[in-house]
Design a protein around this motif. Sequence first.
Motif, short mmCIF file in Angstrom:
data_model
loop_
_atom_site.label_atom_id
_atom_site.label_comp_id
_atom_site.label_asym_id
_atom_site.label_seq_id
_atom_site.Cartn_x
_atom_site.Cartn_y
_atom_site.Cartn_z
N GLU A 156 38.37 37.69 32.63
CA GLU A 156 38.52 38.47 33.70
C GLU A 156 39.43 38.22 34.78
O GLU A 156 40.12 39.15 35.43
CB GLU A 156 37.28 39.29 33.95
CG GLU A 156 36.58 39.84 32.88
CD GLU A 156 35.37 40.81 33.51
OE1 GLU A 156 35.85 41.83 34.12
OE2 GLU A 156 34.35 40.51 33.13
N LEU A 159 36.05 42.93 26.37
CA LEU A 159 35.20 43.39 27.18
C LEU A 159 34.12 44.35 26.27
O LEU A 159 33.10 44.74 26.45
CB LEU A 159 35.70 44.36 28.38
CG LEU A 159 35.77 43.46 29.56
CD1 LEU A 159 36.32 42.24 29.30
CD2 LEU A 159 36.24 44.19 30.61
N ALA A 215 40.57 45.70 32.63
CA ALA A 215 41.12 44.83 31.52
C ALA A 215 42.31 45.94 30.89
O ALA A 215 43.14 45.19 30.34
CB ALA A 215 39.90 44.78 30.48
N ARG A 239 33.37 35.02 31.41
CA ARG A 239 34.06 36.29 32.12
C ARG A 239 35.03 35.93 33.33
O ARG A 239 35.92 36.58 33.29
CB ARG A 239 33.01 37.29 32.53
CG ARG A 239 32.24 38.04 31.37
CD ARG A 239 31.17 38.66 31.98
NE ARG A 239 31.93 39.63 32.94
CZ ARG A 239 31.32 40.54 33.99
NH1 ARG A 239 29.86 40.39 33.93
NH2 ARG A 239 32.00 41.33 34.61
N PHE A 298 42.19 41.88 26.03
CA PHE A 298 41.25 41.91 27.06
C PHE A 298 40.25 42.89 26.97
O PHE A 298 38.97 42.59 27.14
CB PHE A 298 42.05 42.10 28.45
CG PHE A 298 42.73 40.81 28.88
CD1 PHE A 298 42.07 39.61 29.15
CD2 PHE A 298 44.12 40.61 28.72
CE1 PHE A 298 42.65 38.52 29.68
CE2 PHE A 298 44.77 39.43 29.29
CZ PHE A 298 44.08 38.35 29.54
N HIS A 306 35.10 47.32 35.34
CA HIS A 306 35.77 46.10 34.88
C HIS A 306 36.62 46.41 33.54
O HIS A 306 37.59 45.64 33.38
CB HIS A 306 34.79 45.25 34.32
CG HIS A 306 34.03 44.40 35.66
ND1 HIS A 306 34.65 43.13 36.16
CD2 HIS A 306 32.99 44.70 36.19
CE1 HIS A 306 33.95 42.88 37.17
NE2 HIS A 306 32.90 43.70 37.22
#
Length: 242
Positions: free
Chosen positions: A110, A170, A158, A106, A166, A154
Amino acid sequence: MSRSTGGEQPGQTLVVKVQDALRARIADGSHKPGDRLPSEAQLTREFGVSRTVVREAIAALRSDGLVEPRQGAGVFVLEPPAPQPLPFGNLDLARVSSLIEMLELRTAVEGDAAGFAALRRSPAQEEAIVEAFGRLGRLAASGQPTSDADFAFHLAIAEAANNPRFSEFLRLLGQTLIPRRAVTDGDEPQITLDYARILEAEHEAIVAAIQDGNETAARDAMRRHLKNSQARYREHLRAVRR
């Protein structure tokens, strides 16, 4: 003169028809592993197609590992291939190794997502990030569960990267992205006020960098947050095992 639709050529449509019919027979056991398929001539007559169509259909089944041509003997049905494991299917977030592996992954993914979000976000996406941050802070301050809100925060970042891979990544991870439930046997712990303040400060630094359009600062803030998470979970798991 008729035309094919959807960009398919008539020959291609016939190949799909034959291979799908044979695939269905293999799936329902009409043709079992070890059985020999009907000959090219038989299939040609049955489906009313050319030998070329039959050969292409067989070739497609062969590429999928469903059949095997044997010189001078015919085409035989194989045992079905073993199902491929789903991505991240062997994660056990109660284990330190899986937990740290996921947080390291991550951090790489991220971090770049946050950097791209700083450069590419739309006004609506920026607003979604700010709203997700606000909701997360309110839940933490009131002692309510925050995992879902943390995931939404998060995910909003993304999505603001404006590269769909992205957010797909997730969503693939789902709730394993926020492992607080996993390390406490499924019951999300109530976070302390001090911990809530730490998370708020780390998240706020990410949001501020994205709003400033500072790619480097956004990437660094996200990586710092996730590396700090690694350290916190290591300490938590050590404490549980004492």
